[in-house]
Design an enzyme around this catalytic site. Structure first.
Site, PDB file in Angstrom:
ATOM      1  N   ASN A 114       0.825  -1.209   0.000  1.00 28.90           N
ATOM      2  CA  ASN A 114       0.000   0.000   0.000  1.00 28.90           C
ATOM      3  C   ASN A 114       0.860   1.259   0.000  1.00 28.90           C
ATOM      4  O   ASN A 114       1.910   1.307   0.634  1.00 28.90           O
ATOM      5  CB  ASN A 114      -0.927   0.010   1.217  1.00 28.90           C
ATOM      6  CG  ASN A 114      -1.899  -1.154   1.182  1.00 28.90           C
ATOM      7  OD1 ASN A 114      -2.074  -1.785   0.140  1.00 28.90           O
ATOM      8  ND2 ASN A 114      -2.506  -1.461   2.315  1.00 28.90           N
ATOM      9  N   HIS A 145       5.854  -0.789  -2.724  1.00 26.81           N
ATOM     10  CA  HIS A 145       5.348  -0.082  -3.907  1.00 26.81           C
ATOM     11  C   HIS A 145       5.394   1.438  -3.725  1.00 26.81           C
ATOM     12  O   HIS A 145       4.688   2.165  -4.428  1.00 26.81           O
ATOM     13  CB  HIS A 145       3.920  -0.540  -4.247  1.00 26.81           C
ATOM     14  CG  HIS A 145       3.868  -1.950  -4.795  1.00 26.81           C
ATOM     15  ND1 HIS A 145       2.707  -2.676  -4.891  1.00 26.81           N
ATOM     16  CD2 HIS A 145       4.858  -2.749  -5.276  1.00 26.81           C
ATOM     17  CE1 HIS A 145       2.984  -3.879  -5.407  1.00 26.81           C
ATOM     18  NE2 HIS A 145       4.278  -3.943  -5.642  1.00 26.81           N
ATOM     19  N   CYS A 203      12.487  20.026  -7.501  1.00 30.50           N
ATOM     20  CA  CYS A 203      13.037  19.028  -6.573  1.00 30.50           C
ATOM     21  C   CYS A 203      13.771  19.774  -5.459  1.00 30.50           C
ATOM     22  O   CYS A 203      14.570  20.671  -5.746  1.00 30.50           O
ATOM     23  CB  CYS A 203      13.998  18.118  -7.335  1.00 30.50           C
ATOM     24  SG  CYS A 203      15.029  17.091  -6.265  1.00 30.50           S
ATOM     25  N   GLY A 215      -5.348  -9.137   2.989  1.00 30.64           N
ATOM     26  CA  GLY A 215      -6.030  -8.164   2.131  1.00 30.64           C
ATOM     27  C   GLY A 215      -5.366  -7.901   0.805  1.00 30.64           C
ATOM     28  O   GLY A 215      -5.348  -6.763   0.332  1.00 30.64           O
ATOM     29  N   LEU A 218     -10.842 -11.222   2.519  1.00 28.68           N
ATOM     30  CA  LEU A 218     -12.298 -11.276   2.389  1.00 28.68           C
ATOM     31  C   LEU A 218     -12.716 -12.490   1.571  1.00 28.68           C
ATOM     32  O   LEU A 218     -13.759 -13.095   1.798  1.00 28.68           O
ATOM     33  CB  LEU A 218     -12.766  -9.985   1.712  1.00 28.68           C
ATOM     34  CG  LEU A 218     -14.183  -9.503   1.955  1.00 28.68           C
ATOM     35  CD1 LEU A 218     -14.498  -9.421   3.440  1.00 28.68           C
ATOM     36  CD2 LEU A 218     -14.384  -8.137   1.310  1.00 28.68           C
TER      37      LEU A 218
END
Ligand code: BJW
Length: 241
Positions: free
Chosen positions: A97, A114, A141, A180, A207
């Site tokens: 996530n 990620h 930047c 999940g 789930l």
């Protein structure tokens, strides 16, 4: 599967995916109504899509970064933080996530394989900088001043972060737990096979069964806010035995 096992478990690796944040109000990717029904993955989650239409991609991530202000960690995030605090062995949390709900829930030992919404990557000098504002106006930047910042997230075809550390942890863990995630995206989808081949017990909390469900020794189905705190309670009570 935990009977008689927790006394021997010293190292736990936990992989989380979008499902753990669903009950906080963050859309998953592949569920009905998820992000990939609202946006074409080729347009917003590939380097080629970014090269074709940077405005669209920057707006997509600006919107998701801003939405973090309206969500909060749920009992599943908080339970994993409790596990990290109270489990007598090691707990490494690897998340796919890009939200910050694990940290806000109290976890400290978290690897964002990620990337993260609250980080920007400079395509000129490759520095990763903490970032809370919009990227759409092409800000400079903070390190090299080039107006070359992109979301610091891992798109298809790019190498996820921290892979060496993750594979080392998968080699030595006793218990691998996946929470999940649909198991549709590699290399994360391959972690269960890796951990299992190294002798770890493997548990899935989701789930619905993931694509790699048959590789787990056990699958427990239900919403993360229910099944994760129940599992953590079980682990901590058995670790005391
Ligand atoms: C609940 C719940 C509730 C809901 N409670 N649960 C062919 C074969 C194998 C691999 C490839 C291939 N062709 C190409 C590849 C490689 C490619 C890939 O995997 N493609 C697949 C489509 C096949 N992978 C890559 O390109 C990766 N890089 C790479 O491989 O580099 C080379 C390499 C080689 C060797 C070693 C290492 C690397 C990069 C992948 C980057 C993925 N990026 C994204 C976007 C990130 C930024 C952003 O957020 O926008 O990452 S895509 C998206 O998918 C995001 C997620 O992290 C990732 C996984 O999604 P996740 O978390 O599983 O979400 P969902 O929606 O899929 O599932 C949610 C689950 O929750 C469901 O199961 C629900 O049931 C459940 N759920 N509510 C509990 N309340």
């Amino acid at each position: 599967m935990l009977d008689g096992l927790m006394a021997q478990v010293e190292r736990i690796v936990i992989l989380t995916g979008a499902g753990i944040s669903a009950e906080s109000g963050i859309d998953t990717f592949r569920d009905a109504g998820g992000l990939w029904e609202q946006h074409r993955v080729e347009d917003v989650a590939t380097p080629e899509g970014f090269a074709r239409n940077p405005d669209l991609v920057l707006a997509f991530y600006d919107m998701r970064r801003a939405a973090l202000a309206d969500v909060a960690p749920n009992p599943a995030h908080r339970a994993l933080a409790r596990l990290e605090r109270e489990f007598p062995g090691e707990v490494l949390l690897v998340t796919q996530n890009v939200d910050d709900l694990h940290e806000r829930g109290g976890s400290a030992n978290v690897l964002h394989m990620h990337g993260a919404l609250k980080s920007a990557l400079c395509t000129a000098c490759e520095t990763r900088s903490p970032w809370l504002e919009s990227l759409g106006a092409r800000p400079p930047c903070p390190v090299c001043q080039a107006p070359s910042l992109r979301p610091d997230v891992v798109w298809f075809g790019e190498m996820p972060y921290e892979m060496a550390r993750i594979y080392r942890a998968l080699e030595s863990c006793d218990l691998f737990v996946s929470i999940g995630t649909s198991g549709a995206v590699y290399p994360a989808a391959g972690f269960v096979a890796e951990a299992r081949s190294n002798g770890a017990r493997c548990l899935e909390l989701n789930l619905e069964p993931s694509e790699g469900s048959r590789l787990f020794h056990e699958t427990r189905l239900g919403p993360a806010s229910v099944v994760v705190p129940a599992w953590v309670e079980e682990v901590l009570s058995r670790a005391e035995d």
